[in-house]
Design a protein around this motif. Sequence first.
Motif, PDB file in Angstrom:
ATOM      1  N   MET A   1      -3.652  -1.910   3.535  1.00  0.00           N
ATOM      2  CA  MET A   1      -2.803  -0.808   3.143  1.00  0.00           C
ATOM      3  C   MET A   1      -1.885  -0.478   4.303  1.00  0.00           C
ATOM      4  SD  MET A   1      -4.117   2.679   1.401  1.00  0.00           S
ATOM      5  CE  MET A   1      -4.851   1.661   0.132  1.00  0.00           C
ATOM      6  N   TYR A  81       2.124   3.389  -5.413  1.00  0.00           N
ATOM      7  CA  TYR A  81       2.689   2.333  -4.582  1.00  0.00           C
ATOM      8  C   TYR A  81       3.670   2.885  -3.557  1.00  0.00           C
ATOM      9  CZ  TYR A  81       6.561   2.634  -7.960  1.00  0.00           C
ATOM     10  OH  TYR A  81       7.576   3.079  -8.764  1.00  0.00           O
ATOM     11  N   ASP A 117      -3.396  -1.117  -2.951  1.00  0.00           N
ATOM     12  CA  ASP A 117      -3.205  -2.032  -1.833  1.00  0.00           C
ATOM     13  C   ASP A 117      -1.737  -2.045  -1.429  1.00  0.00           C
ATOM     14  OD1 ASP A 117      -5.896  -2.783  -1.884  1.00  0.00           O
ATOM     15  OD2 ASP A 117      -5.519  -4.284  -3.438  1.00  0.00           O
ATOM     16  N   ASN A 118      -1.497  -2.060  -0.121  1.00  0.00           N
ATOM     17  CA  ASN A 118      -0.128  -2.126   0.402  1.00  0.00           C
ATOM     18  C   ASN A 118       0.740  -0.971  -0.079  1.00  0.00           C
ATOM     19  OD1 ASN A 118      -0.629  -4.663   1.739  1.00  0.00           O
ATOM     20  ND2 ASN A 118      -0.515  -5.628  -0.288  1.00  0.00           N
ATOM     21  N   SER A 149      -7.384   6.746   1.993  1.00  0.00           N
ATOM     22  CA  SER A 149      -6.951   5.540   1.272  1.00  0.00           C
ATOM     23  C   SER A 149      -8.164   4.798   0.741  1.00  0.00           C
ATOM     24  CB  SER A 149      -6.162   4.614   2.206  1.00  0.00           C
ATOM     25  OG  SER A 149      -5.024   5.273   2.724  1.00  0.00           O
ATOM     26  N   PRO A 151      -9.519   1.637  -2.334  1.00  0.00           N
ATOM     27  CA  PRO A 151      -9.064   0.571  -3.234  1.00  0.00           C
ATOM     28  C   PRO A 151      -8.865   1.055  -4.661  1.00  0.00           C
ATOM     29  CG  PRO A 151     -10.908  -0.171  -1.877  1.00  0.00           C
ATOM     30  CD  PRO A 151     -10.811   1.311  -1.705  1.00  0.00           C
ATOM     31  N   SER A 209     -13.327  -1.891  -5.159  1.00  0.00           N
ATOM     32  CA  SER A 209     -12.475  -2.771  -5.952  1.00  0.00           C
ATOM     33  C   SER A 209     -13.274  -3.959  -6.449  1.00  0.00           C
ATOM     34  CB  SER A 209     -11.287  -3.261  -5.113  1.00  0.00           C
ATOM     35  OG  SER A 209     -10.517  -4.176  -5.854  1.00  0.00           O
ATOM     36  N   ASN A 213      -9.039  -9.650  -3.153  1.00  0.00           N
ATOM     37  CA  ASN A 213      -7.652  -9.735  -2.698  1.00  0.00           C
ATOM     38  C   ASN A 213      -7.658  -9.942  -1.190  1.00  0.00           C
ATOM     39  OD1 ASN A 213      -4.982  -9.466  -1.996  1.00  0.00           O
ATOM     40  ND2 ASN A 213      -4.644  -7.539  -3.111  1.00  0.00           N
ATOM     41  N   ALA A 216      -6.010  -7.189   0.796  1.00  0.00           N
ATOM     42  CA  ALA A 216      -6.477  -5.816   0.664  1.00  0.00           C
ATOM     43  C   ALA A 216      -7.347  -5.422   1.851  1.00  0.00           C
ATOM     44  CB  ALA A 216      -7.279  -5.652  -0.639  1.00  0.00           C
ATOM     45  N   LYS A 217      -7.420  -4.117   2.105  1.00  0.00           N
ATOM     46  CA  LYS A 217      -8.301  -3.615   3.146  1.00  0.00           C
ATOM     47  C   LYS A 217      -9.745  -3.809   2.708  1.00  0.00           C
ATOM     48  CE  LYS A 217      -7.434  -0.051   5.464  1.00  0.00           C
ATOM     49  NZ  LYS A 217      -7.212   1.331   5.926  1.00  0.00           N
TER      50      LYS A 217
END
Length: 232
Positions: A1, A81, A117-118, A149, A151, A209, A213, A216-217
């Motif tokens: 993220m 997002y 994510d991101n 933050s 997922p 999650s 991914n 992803a964190k």
Amino acid sequence: MKHRTSHRASIIGRTAGRLGVLSAACLTALAVAAPADAVPFSSHPGRGVAAFADHAATHASRVHPDQYDDSFTVHELGSVYSVGANNRATAVSAGCSTQHPCRSIALSFQIVTMAGDNVRLNATNLGRAINEQCPGCQTLAGAYQFIVSTPQPFRLSQGARNQLLAVHRRLDALRTSDDPISVVKQRADDLAAQVKAILDREASSAPKSGVVNPLAKSGPSVTMHRHYDGAN
């Protein structure tokens, strides 16, 4: 993220201008005033984009020499997002004398929970204290910003909400404190540490999650930004 934090006032406006998200509809995301013993909660379901601002402000003068204000707001965003989060505390002391100094204290606590994510995050957290021809005045501005933050989206439990309400009440109680501003500052820091502990516990129990991914964190995170300015 991906998180990008700045103390510059213009960063959210520039980013929002590029994204074209600061429409009238998004501006309605500003926190709504609530009773003094309640924690304002706001949510932005299904939008994907959120922009909001919280502000505590005081202006002490010879007419009103002792001023205190605090803000304590929780924004539960769900899956997003792009987020623009602005948190400010501004304290001004003006025109008081050495014999009769002013006291001006502003404290703002902003909590943001978001999932994805991101996420594109533009966060401004700024405290500013100003003495205008006010020798010996006590002026303090403190801004605390908490970014949670995860997922997957989640909502704070009722237990956590009750705990945050208790912290907010203790923050409000600083209004009647006669302690030096250095002590008030330490007490506000202690309350911020309590908020951080509450959010850490909540984030650790957030849904995980189910999708693998590689970008992803690895898990949830709670980040606290703190900015103080003071003159006396």
